[in-house]
Write a protein that holds these residues in place. Structure first.
Motif, PDB file in Angstrom:
ATOM      1  N   LYS A 184      -1.338   3.681   6.262  1.00  0.00           N
ATOM      2  CA  LYS A 184      -1.864   3.986   4.926  1.00  0.00           C
ATOM      3  C   LYS A 184      -3.071   3.118   4.586  1.00  0.00           C
ATOM      4  O   LYS A 184      -4.033   3.573   3.961  1.00  0.00           O
ATOM      5  N   TRP A 185      -3.008   1.851   5.047  1.00  0.00           N
ATOM      6  CA  TRP A 185      -4.103   0.929   4.743  1.00  0.00           C
ATOM      7  C   TRP A 185      -5.256   1.012   5.745  1.00  0.00           C
ATOM      8  O   TRP A 185      -6.290   0.376   5.570  1.00  0.00           O
ATOM      9  N   SER A 232       4.160   2.574   8.638  1.00  0.00           N
ATOM     10  CA  SER A 232       3.620   3.524   7.659  1.00  0.00           C
ATOM     11  C   SER A 232       2.606   2.859   6.732  1.00  0.00           C
ATOM     12  O   SER A 232       1.611   3.488   6.341  1.00  0.00           O
ATOM     13  N   ASN A 233       2.839   1.599   6.389  1.00  0.00           N
ATOM     14  CA  ASN A 233       1.896   0.910   5.514  1.00  0.00           C
ATOM     15  C   ASN A 233       0.597   0.576   6.235  1.00  0.00           C
ATOM     16  O   ASN A 233      -0.490   0.700   5.664  1.00  0.00           O
ATOM     17  N   LYS A 269      -6.668  -3.742  -0.796  1.00  0.00           N
ATOM     18  CA  LYS A 269      -5.818  -2.669  -1.293  1.00  0.00           C
ATOM     19  C   LYS A 269      -4.938  -3.145  -2.444  1.00  0.00           C
ATOM     20  O   LYS A 269      -4.096  -2.396  -2.945  1.00  0.00           O
ATOM     21  N   GLY A 304       6.619  -2.749   0.583  1.00  0.00           N
ATOM     22  CA  GLY A 304       5.170  -2.621   0.551  1.00  0.00           C
ATOM     23  C   GLY A 304       4.487  -3.585  -0.400  1.00  0.00           C
ATOM     24  O   GLY A 304       3.305  -3.420  -0.729  1.00  0.00           O
TER      25      GLY A 304
END
Length: 429
Positions: free
Chosen positions: A169-170, A165-166, A191, A272
């Protein structure tokens, strides 16, 4: 090690199922006196000294012992010790006048180093019933003098773990080459997140994974094994090339990772607070089970395509004290530990992210494990881990050199000179 590399395909053919990982340091506990819980022929009790102290691993070991104790053999008493304490105390346990009977630890050169000192029980009779185990497992479990001194129960893999998921997202995807890896690091850093996690506080050996992988990617597994066996020098220009390449990634390491152990580095990854973490699958025993579906990994990046790809696949299991008061009871217990039944009990109770030694065991068969198995099966060669391909005595020299490098990367020449001097004392001991 050479036997493992030579029989890689035979080894893997017999290892297509899941089991449990060792080397899982957990919360600190007080180390017992070396003789605590030692066996007594009169009471029919065997002592099992375990370093599996992470919550899931410890619970799985408790269920394993409880299952054996219902079989009618000598009753086994489990004593769990935090792994970093265990590591330093193991020589003391084995050399004491009244040592524990059975120990969780490693196959290969580490077990052989204790066997050479006459400290381990010959369990060759146990192996008479393990004809289904692959040849490479037998090689790893055999001492220099030809005795079987180890019973393997699982192996696992190392990789660069991350949260799917990270990454989404990134806006990054798993890299395959070193250049792609550095590009991913740069993006994650933009980020506001440290790209690379590491946990060196109380677990400095984690840094050895970086040395191992960079060395096998740049110089190859044969050079790496020779170096760790004392047939090479740490001040060799080829070793310096490893550190020069490592310097390229240092700006992306989490600066806080030097102060806390790998369990907290695991929490940082899951939270995260870092992007990636080079670690073995045992870290999953310190992670909430509901987070595992979001965990993935990629192979350590390729640096030189001309170098045959090697992967770390450490093998875990058990050895026993030569001073065990009930050696036949010990062998009966170790024979049971080698069964598919025993290994399935463990895997069903732990994170289930490693691969058991018994070819007849059942696997959790998760996507993560399938991917790990495929990576190991596709490797040209397999290594164990720094101390497993050398000795527990050599590991502190690596800890000192690598942590100093992470603090003072401009002092490579002096660090390698000092490392060679320290290593030479170990090899000459």
């Amino acid at each position: 090690m050479t036997g493992l590399a030579a029989d890689r395909r035979t080894f893997l053919k017999g290892l297509g199922v899941l089991g449990a990982a060792a080397l899982v340091p957990g919360c600190a506990t007080t180390a017992p006196s070396p003789g605590s819980g030692a066996s007594s022929g009169a009471t029919g009790e065997l002592s099992l000294q375990s370093n599996l102290s992470a919550q899931q691993a410890k619970g799985a070991m408790e269920k394993l012992v409880a299952a054996y104790n219902k079989t009618g053999g000598a009753q086994v008493k489990l004593n769990t010790v935090a792994s970093e304490i265990y590591r330093t105390q193991l020589p003391t346990y084995l050399t004491s006048a009244n040592p524990p009977d059975v120990y969780t630890w490693y196959a290969g050169s580490v077990a052989d180093s204790y066997a050479k000192k006459g400290l381990l029980l010959d369990v060759s009779s146990v192996w008479e019933g393990l004809g289904n185990y692959p040849k490479a497992m037998q090689t790893l479990s055999t001492s220099s003098n030809g005795e079987k001194i180890f019973v393997p129960t699982s192996y696992y893999w190392w990789g660069m773990f991350y949260r799917k998921s990270n990454f989404a997202k990134w806006g990054v995807t798993p890299p395959k080459t070193w250049e792609e890896f550095l590009a991913v690091c740069k993006t994650i850093q933009s980020k506001g997140v440290p790209p690379i996690g590491i946990g060196l506080g109380d677990t400095p050996w984690v840094a050895s994974a970086w040395f191992d992988y960079l060395n096998i990617r740049i110089n190859g597994a044969p050079f790496h094994r020779d170096l760790l066996a004392g047939r090479g020098r740490f001040d060799d220009p080829k070793v310096k090339a490893v550190f020069t390449k490592w310097q390229e990634a240092l700006p992306y390491f989490d600066p806080k990772g030097k102060s806390f152990p790998f369990q907290e580095a695991t929490s940082a990854l899951l939270g995260g607070k870092t992007g990636m973490f080079l670690i073995g699958t045992f870290f999953a025993d310190s992670a909430p089970k509901d987070a595992l579906d979001d965990i993935d990994f990629f192979q350590f990046p390729i640096i030189d395509p001309a170098v045959p790809v090697a992967e770390e696949a450490p093998t875990d299991g058990y050895f026993a004290s030569k001073k065990a008061k009930d050696p036949e009871g010990v062998k009966k217990f170790m024979t049971w530990l080698a069964t598919a039944e025993a290994q399935e009990i463990y895997v069903q109770s732990s994170s289930g992210t490693a691969i058991p030694a018994n070819p007849d065991g059942k696997s959790a068969d998760t996507p993560l494990v399938k991917k790990g198995k495929a990576m190991i099966e596709g490797a040209a060669e397999l290594t164990q881990f720094f101390n497993r391909d050398s000795s527990d005595a050599l590991q502190p020299t690596a800890d000192a050199a690598l942590t100093k490098f992470l603090d003072k990367p401009d002092q490579i020449d002096k660090i390698l000179k000092d490392w060679q001097a320290a290593a030479q004392k170990v090899f000459n001991a």
